[in-house]
Motif scaffolding. Structure first.
Motif: not given
Length: 186
Positions: A89-97, A149-157
């Motif tokens: 869910w993160r952009k590459e410039f942040h980190t992908r972990i 696992y999933c993230s609230y950043q991409t899955e609200k339901n």
């Protein structure tokens, strides 16, 4: 096996700590010997999380952020090699972990040693937190099952994932939602 969480500062109150233990005991299926909470505050923000690598140098360890929702079996997170979440869910410039869940066996104190050896420099250089430090300096593995696992950043339901990462949205956990049935309430 040792389960670890970190509660420093005033971002999280005691409920988050109690709630994590409740979900681990009720839903995770993890058989553990010790549940530990790091409360020692040497640094501001997420950097106190690095203390666990120095403190816990033996046996199987699994770390969970306090703002995770555990709703199913977590045994697939138990890994011998140093393993973290893939943050798709993160952009590459942040980190992908993402370090919301970390698992390892034995001594990985080299991680905290490397960071704290130049801590003033590293606190400035790794301004995106320990995820950036791990991403740029440490050999790591990724939890490979995308359904665990999933993230609230991409899955609200509601999802079928075993763990739902609230990722910086911890206050949402206390609001009404589909996830409340998994949480500790008096």
């Amino acid at each position: 096996m040792r389960i670890i969480c970190v509660r420093t500062g005033d971002k999280f109150d005691r409920w988050y700590e109690d709630n994590l233990k409740y979900m681990i005991d009720k839903y995770s299926g993890l058989q553990y010997d010790e549940f530990v909470v790091i409360r020692e505050e040497k640094y501001e923000g997420v950097y106190n999380k690095l203390l666990m690598f120095d403190k816990y140098r033996d046996g199987q360890n699994i770390y969970f952020d306090l703002d995770v929702l555990i709703k199913g079996d977590c045994n697939s997170f138990v890994k011998k090699e140093f393993t973290v979440c893939w943050a798709h869910w993160r952009k590459e410039f942040h980190t992908r972990i993402n370090s919301s869940i970390i698992s390892w066996y034995g001594d990985v104190s080299y991680i905290s040693d490397m960071f704290f050896k130049k801590n003033e420099y590293n606190l400035i250089k790794y301004d995106r937190g320990i995820d950036q430090f791990i991403y740029e300096n440490i050999n790591y593995k990724i939890f490979t099952d995308p359904n665990t696992y999933c993230s609230y950043q991409t899955e609200k339901n509601h999802t079928d994932s075993q763990v739902y990462l609230f990722n910086q949205s911890h206050l949402e956990m206390k609001k009404p939602g589909w996830y409340q049935k998994y949480l500790l309430y008096d």
